[in-house]
Design a protein around this motif. Structure first.
Motif, short mmCIF file in Angstrom:
data_model
loop_
_atom_site.label_atom_id
_atom_site.label_comp_id
_atom_site.label_asym_id
_atom_site.label_seq_id
_atom_site.Cartn_x
_atom_site.Cartn_y
_atom_site.Cartn_z
N THR A 232 -56.58 37.86 12.14
CA THR A 232 -55.96 38.59 11.03
C THR A 232 -55.49 39.97 11.48
O THR A 232 -54.40 40.42 11.11
CB THR A 232 -56.95 38.72 9.86
OG1 THR A 232 -57.32 37.41 9.40
CG2 THR A 232 -56.34 39.49 8.71
N ALA A 233 -56.29 40.62 12.31
CA ALA A 233 -55.91 41.94 12.82
C ALA A 233 -54.64 41.85 13.67
O ALA A 233 -53.76 42.70 13.59
CB ALA A 233 -57.05 42.54 13.63
N LEU A 235 -52.28 39.52 13.42
CA LEU A 235 -51.17 39.24 12.51
C LEU A 235 -50.71 40.50 11.79
O LEU A 235 -49.51 40.73 11.60
CB LEU A 235 -51.58 38.17 11.50
CG LEU A 235 -51.85 36.76 12.06
CD1 LEU A 235 -52.46 35.87 10.99
CD2 LEU A 235 -50.56 36.14 12.60
N ASP A 236 -51.68 41.32 11.38
CA ASP A 236 -51.36 42.53 10.62
C ASP A 236 -50.77 43.63 11.48
O ASP A 236 -50.18 44.58 10.94
CB ASP A 236 -52.62 43.06 9.93
CG ASP A 236 -53.11 42.16 8.81
OD1 ASP A 236 -52.33 41.32 8.33
OD2 ASP A 236 -54.30 42.28 8.43
N ALA A 237 -50.91 43.51 12.80
CA ALA A 237 -50.52 44.61 13.69
C ALA A 237 -49.04 44.64 14.01
O ALA A 237 -48.57 45.57 14.69
CB ALA A 237 -51.32 44.53 14.99
N THR A 239 -44.92 42.31 13.51
CA THR A 239 -44.10 41.30 12.83
C THR A 239 -44.70 39.91 13.07
O THR A 239 -45.47 39.71 14.02
CB THR A 239 -42.66 41.33 13.36
OG1 THR A 239 -42.70 41.15 14.78
CG2 THR A 239 -41.99 42.65 13.02
N ARG A 302 -47.88 32.47 7.89
CA ARG A 302 -47.78 33.85 8.37
C ARG A 302 -47.07 33.96 9.72
O ARG A 302 -47.08 35.03 10.33
CB ARG A 302 -49.17 34.49 8.45
CG ARG A 302 -49.89 34.58 7.11
CD ARG A 302 -51.01 35.60 7.17
NE ARG A 302 -50.51 36.92 7.55
CZ ARG A 302 -51.30 37.98 7.74
NH1 ARG A 302 -52.62 37.88 7.54
NH2 ARG A 302 -50.79 39.16 8.09
#
Length: 401
Positions: A232-233, A235-237, A239, A302
């Motif tokens: 998740t980290a 993916l969030d970091a 594009t 995602r």
């Protein structure tokens, strides 16, 4: 009511039957399942409360190399599997009301059901496994490619090859059960009323005389698991990355490297699924991240695109998530078929030829990552909603009642 489910293969062969088992149990049926004896499958079935009957060698043993076993080894495996099925299935089917078999490798299943006097259902996960003049037979590892140009002749030659491998051992076991001999082994296994557990939007059955196919939709179950915190980290970091994974198959590390390089060339980050091939990033760049077993239903919503081998399960999961796809088929089973469907529907691309080059991958990635492809993939995803496992469970239990 009690139902026996039977298959032999990788995770892509087992997971759809798990979904059917869950739906059957929800409707009050008892279920047991014949699968390869791999620990992964034992754990999965224990988690849904289904008794496992191990049949044959662990499939990881068969798939242990980066290439398929030799033709001689495959011939030996197939012959041994017939004997293993006739050893295990009669006891597993005792007390059951129906036997559902998935995959042509289930040579013994119909004979066991016939001897037990119970209903037999054959299911395919892709239309290409069922004979039709609208498509050629899928590649069958270890057997020579038939030399013909028209699909009807190719299917006739395919039946001859199945007979050459299986007719003698099948009929020997049928004699022992007091059953008459079979002339056409392939069509005996398939029956003239098979089920097709594939999404009709993604892979519809082309109506064919002689086969009364029931298309239920793909068999899957909702996965509610959260994604791991480190994933998740990542993916969030930045594009959305491009996912690369080949599931239970073991392509050469060279394909993984080429895919990552092609992703970077398009300006995207890469997310590598280790899978049975143990793929890893090609360097320690922070634009590439490796994951193990995760929730693909949640993850694929995602990512910018999904790169895979063309398995039925991955194809429909990516399509349902609305993700563009790059299919690198490993030239066996239904992989080329799903690559063709993704291309025909305009929701992705497949590189030309059995061995993708940097140039063919570049063209495929440009096509898959184009705005128009993403728009079509999102539109298609909104159309895939059928709960095929629920449909199949209802049909089966209604017929038994």
């Amino acid at each position: 009511m009690r139902v026996l489910l039977s298959t032999y293969g990788t995770r892509g062969d087992v997971v759809p039957l798990e979904a059917l088992a869950v739906r059957l149990r929800a409707l009050g049926a008892e279920v047991r399942m014949c699968t390869p004896p791999d620990e992964e499958f034992a754990e999965r079935l224990a988690g849904i409360g289904v008794d496992m009957v191990p049949v044959g060698p662990p499939v990881r043993e068969v798939m242990r190399g980066t290439s398929l076993p030799s033709a001689a080894d495959l011939d030996r495996y197939r012959t041994e599997m017939v004997a293993a099925q006739f050893d295990a299935l009669p006891a597993a089917a005792r007390g059951c009301d129906a036997l559902v078999a998935a995959g042509l490798a289930q040579i013994a299943a119909r004979s066991v059901a016939e001897a037990a006097g119970i209903r037999y259902v054959y299911v395919s996960y892709a239309a290409v496994h069922l004979p039709s003049p609208h498509h050629a037979p899928p590649p069958r590892p270890g057997w020579p490619e038939p030399e013909a140009s028209d699909n009807r002749t190719l299917w006739e030659l395919d039946a001859h090859q199945v007979n050459a491998q299986f007719r003698e051992p099948l009929n020997r076991h049928r004699r022992a059960l007091g059953l008459p001999p079979v002339d056409n082994v392939r069509d005996h296994v398939l029956t003239d009323r098979p089920w097709l557990a594939a999404d009709p939007v993604l892979g519809a059955w082309p109506r064919t005389p002689g086969l009364d196919v029931t298309q239920t939709g793909a068999w899957s179950q909702a996965d509610e698991r959260p994604l791991p915190a480190d994933l998740t980290a990542f993916l969030d970091a930045g594009t959305p990355p491009v996912y690369v994974g080949f599931g239970s198959l073991r392509p050469s590390q060279d394909i993984g490297r080429k895919a990552i390089e092609a992703i970077r060339a398009q300006g995207y980050r890469a997310l590598v699924s280790r899978g049975w091939a143990d793929l890893e990033p090609i360097d320690d760049g922070d634009d590439c991240f490796a994951v193990g077993e995760v929730n693909h239903q949640r993850l694929f919503s995602r990512v910018a695109a999904v790169v895979h081998h063309g398995g039925a399960g991955t194809t429909v999961t990516a399509a349902r998530a609305g993700a563009p796809q790059v299919v690198i088929p490993l030239q066996l089973s239904d992989n080329p078929y799903w690559a063709g469907r993704v291309t025909a529907l305009g929701v992705g691309a497949a590189p030309d030829g059995p061995s993708p080059t940097a140039e063919s991958l570049d063209v495929a990635f440009r096509t898959a990552l184009a705005p128009g492809t993403r728009a079509r993939a999102k539109e298609l995803g909104g159309k895939i909603r059928t709960d095929g496992a629920a449909v199949a469970a209802g049909l089966l239990l209604d017929a038994l009642r």
